[in-house]
Design a protein around this motif. Structure first.
Motif, PDB file in Angstrom:
ATOM      1  N   HIS A 124       0.844  -1.195   0.000  1.00 24.89           N
ATOM      2  CA  HIS A 124       0.000   0.000   0.000  1.00 24.89           C
ATOM      3  C   HIS A 124       0.877   1.241   0.000  1.00 24.89           C
ATOM      4  O   HIS A 124       1.551   1.541   0.984  1.00 24.89           O
ATOM      5  CB  HIS A 124      -0.917  -0.010   1.229  1.00 24.89           C
ATOM      6  N   VAL A 125       0.874   1.951  -1.102  1.00 30.78           N
ATOM      7  CA  VAL A 125       1.765   3.094  -1.263  1.00 30.78           C
ATOM      8  C   VAL A 125       0.999   4.311  -1.778  1.00 30.78           C
ATOM      9  O   VAL A 125       0.051   4.195  -2.545  1.00 30.78           O
ATOM     10  CB  VAL A 125       2.922   2.780  -2.247  1.00 30.78           C
ATOM     11  N   ILE A 126       1.408   5.479  -1.315  1.00 29.79           N
ATOM     12  CA  ILE A 126       0.881   6.743  -1.814  1.00 29.79           C
ATOM     13  C   ILE A 126       2.054   7.513  -2.409  1.00 29.79           C
ATOM     14  O   ILE A 126       3.032   7.773  -1.708  1.00 29.79           O
ATOM     15  CB  ILE A 126       0.238   7.575  -0.691  1.00 29.79           C
ATOM     16  N   PRO A 127       2.003   7.880  -3.681  1.00 27.54           N
ATOM     17  CA  PRO A 127       3.116   8.619  -4.289  1.00 27.54           C
ATOM     18  C   PRO A 127       3.378   9.942  -3.586  1.00 27.54           C
ATOM     19  O   PRO A 127       2.466  10.593  -3.081  1.00 27.54           O
ATOM     20  CB  PRO A 127       2.640   8.841  -5.731  1.00 27.54           C
ATOM     21  N   SER A 128       4.637  10.322  -3.561  1.00 23.65           N
ATOM     22  CA  SER A 128       5.051  11.596  -2.980  1.00 23.65           C
ATOM     23  C   SER A 128       5.873  12.349  -4.013  1.00 23.65           C
ATOM     24  O   SER A 128       6.625  11.732  -4.781  1.00 23.65           O
ATOM     25  CB  SER A 128       5.878  11.352  -1.717  1.00 23.65           C
ATOM     26  N   PRO A 155      -5.713   5.473   4.814  1.00 28.29           N
ATOM     27  CA  PRO A 155      -5.504   6.290   3.609  1.00 28.29           C
ATOM     28  C   PRO A 155      -4.774   5.549   2.497  1.00 28.29           C
ATOM     29  O   PRO A 155      -5.147   5.673   1.323  1.00 28.29           O
ATOM     30  CB  PRO A 155      -4.679   7.470   4.134  1.00 28.29           C
ATOM     31  N   ALA A 156      -3.743   4.796   2.857  1.00 25.10           N
ATOM     32  CA  ALA A 156      -2.972   4.091   1.834  1.00 25.10           C
ATOM     33  C   ALA A 156      -3.765   2.959   1.193  1.00 25.10           C
ATOM     34  O   ALA A 156      -3.705   2.745  -0.018  1.00 25.10           O
ATOM     35  CB  ALA A 156      -1.671   3.554   2.432  1.00 25.10           C
ATOM     36  N   VAL A 157      -4.524   2.232   2.013  1.00 21.03           N
ATOM     37  CA  VAL A 157      -5.337   1.142   1.461  1.00 21.03           C
ATOM     38  C   VAL A 157      -6.416   1.700   0.541  1.00 21.03           C
ATOM     39  O   VAL A 157      -6.660   1.172  -0.548  1.00 21.03           O
ATOM     40  CB  VAL A 157      -5.968   0.302   2.592  1.00 21.03           C
ATOM     41  N   MET A 158      -7.060   2.786   0.956  1.00 27.29           N
ATOM     42  CA  MET A 158      -8.098   3.369   0.115  1.00 27.29           C
ATOM     43  C   MET A 158      -7.511   3.922  -1.177  1.00 27.29           C
ATOM     44  O   MET A 158      -8.140   3.844  -2.236  1.00 27.29           O
ATOM     45  CB  MET A 158      -8.842   4.460   0.873  1.00 27.29           C
ATOM     46  N   PHE A 159      -6.308   4.476  -1.091  1.00 22.23           N
ATOM     47  CA  PHE A 159      -5.637   4.938  -2.305  1.00 22.23           C
ATOM     48  C   PHE A 159      -5.471   3.783  -3.295  1.00 22.23           C
ATOM     49  O   PHE A 159      -5.749   3.916  -4.489  1.00 22.23           O
ATOM     50  CB  PHE A 159      -4.269   5.529  -1.964  1.00 22.23           C
ATOM     51  N   MET A 160      -5.032   2.652  -2.786  1.00 19.62           N
ATOM     52  CA  MET A 160      -4.821   1.486  -3.655  1.00 19.62           C
ATOM     53  C   MET A 160      -6.149   0.892  -4.138  1.00 19.62           C
ATOM     54  O   MET A 160      -6.202   0.277  -5.200  1.00 19.62           O
ATOM     55  CB  MET A 160      -4.004   0.436  -2.919  1.00 19.62           C
ATOM     56  N   GLN A 161      -7.225   1.070  -3.371  1.00 24.63           N
ATOM     57  CA  GLN A 161      -8.535   0.608  -3.807  1.00 24.63           C
ATOM     58  C   GLN A 161      -8.979   1.304  -5.087  1.00 24.63           C
ATOM     59  O   GLN A 161      -9.688   0.732  -5.913  1.00 24.63           O
ATOM     60  CB  GLN A 161      -9.573   0.860  -2.711  1.00 24.63           C
ATOM     61  N   GLY A 192      -7.134  12.421   2.151  1.00 19.75           N
ATOM     62  CA  GLY A 192      -5.883  13.136   1.945  1.00 19.75           C
ATOM     63  C   GLY A 192      -5.507  13.225   0.487  1.00 19.75           C
ATOM     64  O   GLY A 192      -4.743  14.098   0.075  1.00 19.75           O
ATOM     65  N   THR A 193      -6.043  12.309  -0.322  1.00 18.36           N
ATOM     66  CA  THR A 193      -5.881  12.320  -1.778  1.00 18.36           C
ATOM     67  C   THR A 193      -7.259  12.193  -2.407  1.00 18.36           C
ATOM     68  O   THR A 193      -8.200  11.700  -1.776  1.00 18.36           O
ATOM     69  CB  THR A 193      -4.994  11.161  -2.270  1.00 18.36           C
ATOM     70  N   VAL A 194      -7.373  12.599  -3.662  1.00 19.32           N
ATOM     71  CA  VAL A 194      -8.643  12.446  -4.359  1.00 19.32           C
ATOM     72  C   VAL A 194      -8.945  10.967  -4.558  1.00 19.32           C
ATOM     73  O   VAL A 194     -10.112  10.553  -4.575  1.00 19.32           O
ATOM     74  CB  VAL A 194      -8.629  13.207  -5.701  1.00 19.32           C
ATOM     75  N   TYR A 207      -8.775   3.343 -11.831  1.00 17.21           N
ATOM     76  CA  TYR A 207      -8.099   4.387 -12.595  1.00 17.21           C
ATOM     77  C   TYR A 207      -7.282   3.782 -13.736  1.00 17.21           C
ATOM     78  O   TYR A 207      -7.308   4.287 -14.871  1.00 17.21           O
ATOM     79  CB  TYR A 207      -7.190   5.202 -11.678  1.00 17.21           C
ATOM     80  N   ASP A 208      -6.584   2.698 -13.461  1.00 15.57           N
ATOM     81  CA  ASP A 208      -5.790   2.045 -14.504  1.00 15.57           C
ATOM     82  C   ASP A 208      -6.680   1.506 -15.624  1.00 15.57           C
ATOM     83  O   ASP A 208      -6.328   1.590 -16.808  1.00 15.57           O
ATOM     84  CB  ASP A 208      -4.964   0.898 -13.902  1.00 15.57           C
ATOM     85  N   LEU A 209      -7.835   0.951 -15.247  1.00 12.21           N
ATOM     86  CA  LEU A 209      -8.772   0.454 -16.261  1.00 12.21           C
ATOM     87  C   LEU A 209      -9.300   1.606 -17.106  1.00 12.21           C
ATOM     88  O   LEU A 209      -9.449   1.482 -18.328  1.00 12.21           O
ATOM     89  CB  LEU A 209      -9.935  -0.279 -15.590  1.00 12.21           C
ATOM     90  N   LEU A 210      -9.571   2.740 -16.469  1.00 12.55           N
ATOM     91  CA  LEU A 210     -10.042   3.919 -17.206  1.00 12.55           C
ATOM     92  C   LEU A 210      -9.006   4.382 -18.218  1.00 12.55           C
ATOM     93  O   LEU A 210      -9.346   4.704 -19.371  1.00 12.55           O
ATOM     94  CB  LEU A 210     -10.353   5.053 -16.226  1.00 12.55           C
TER      95      LEU A 210
END
Length: 288
Positions: free
Chosen positions: A35-39, A264-270, A214-216, A275-278
């Protein structure tokens, strides 16, 4: 037959923040730190990346049927000017939005980017209040989705009915004071107060649902999950009305599950798979 090749480019993060629950020493390396959030080191690059993901969220919401006429909005705190935020133009279908359509507004609602469109008054009032009250919230999403709108009629939170509902354990408020369409500053402030100092999700009685993060990506993932949780709640209520007793997740289990599935990190990865499919389905046409 001729074919068209799309080249999709995104700003690349210079480093990554890794956030995860403690794992056992014998956990395989393959499943550690997933689970990662880009910085970003450059705020301009972060701005573009975040705006791309914001428009991606709109496109995905349209795909899921959350678009409802001219209603609905997502906001994004600007990484370059944190006292301002980006918002979608009024009365533009989510499926048609591109990055260049987004409008940057200050805390008084003044557009800071050239645009031929208007800003949704209710959207501005809600999001301006949220961003002012909660510095930790960088994005918020509100749409009149079908199941969230239906469950909001009860003015009740969802119950811990299953693993996915536990994403919202101690992270969901109910705003009971429906005051009509949000056209006044005070109504937006009351919604922000209902959300409280730490929670990121709120059911707006007789209105719908609103989620933040914390992220969209986090805000969008919470919205999708809460809409699905409202659907599950309605189905469970229908079954219970016919005499089938509901079983609930225990409090300790719900808290533990929240820590592992609603961070936050898990939801980001969810949000990442959608997004990748889009990107794959559209060729990234919304990035312009």
């Amino acid at each position: 037959m001729s074919t068209t090749t799309f080249t999709i480019t995104e700003p690349q993060p210079q480093s990554r923040i890794v956030k995860h629950l403690p794992v056992a020493e014998d956990t395989p390396e393959l499943v550690k730190d997933i689970h990662v959030i880009p910085s970003f080191t450059e705020k301009e690059a972060e701005r573009l990346w975040a705006k791309q993901h914001m428009v991606g969220a709109f496109r995905i919401f349209a795909k899921f049927g959350y678009n409802d006429g001219a209603g609905g909005h997502i906001s994004l705190r600007d990484p370059v000017r944190p006292d301002c935020f980006w918002i979608n133009p009024y009365a533009v279908h989510f499926k048609l939005l591109k990055v260049s359509d987004l409008i940057l507004v200050d805390e008084d609602g003044k557009p800071l980017t050239q645009t031929q469109h208007k800003v949704n008054t209710a959207g501005f009032m809600i999001h301006a209040a949220l961003h002012k009250a909660r510095p930790d919230i960088n994005a918020a999403a509100h749409c009149h989705s079908p199941y969230g709108r239906a469950w909001s009629a009860f003015g009740r939170p969802i119950e811990m009915l299953n693993q996915d509902c536990c994403m919202f354990y101690d992270d969901l408020s109910v705003y009971e004071g429906f005051g009509g369409v949000v056209l006044a500053k005070e109504e937006g402030e009351r919604i922000a107060q209902a959300l409280g100092p730490t929670r990121k999700n709120v059911i707006l009685q007789n209105h719908g649902i609103l989620t933040a993060g914390g992220t969209v990506d986090e805000a969008a993932a919470f919205f999708i999950a809460l809409e699905q949780a409202c659907q599950a709640q309605l189905l469970a209520e229908a079954a219970a009305a016919n005499g089938i007793a509901k079983k609930f997740v225990g409090e300790n289990e719900a808290k533990f599950t929240k820590e592992g599935s609603g961070s936050p990190a898990v939801m980001f990865m969810q949000f990442k798979p959608e997004y990748d499919l889009l990107l794959h389905e559209t060729g990234g046409d919304f990035l312009a």
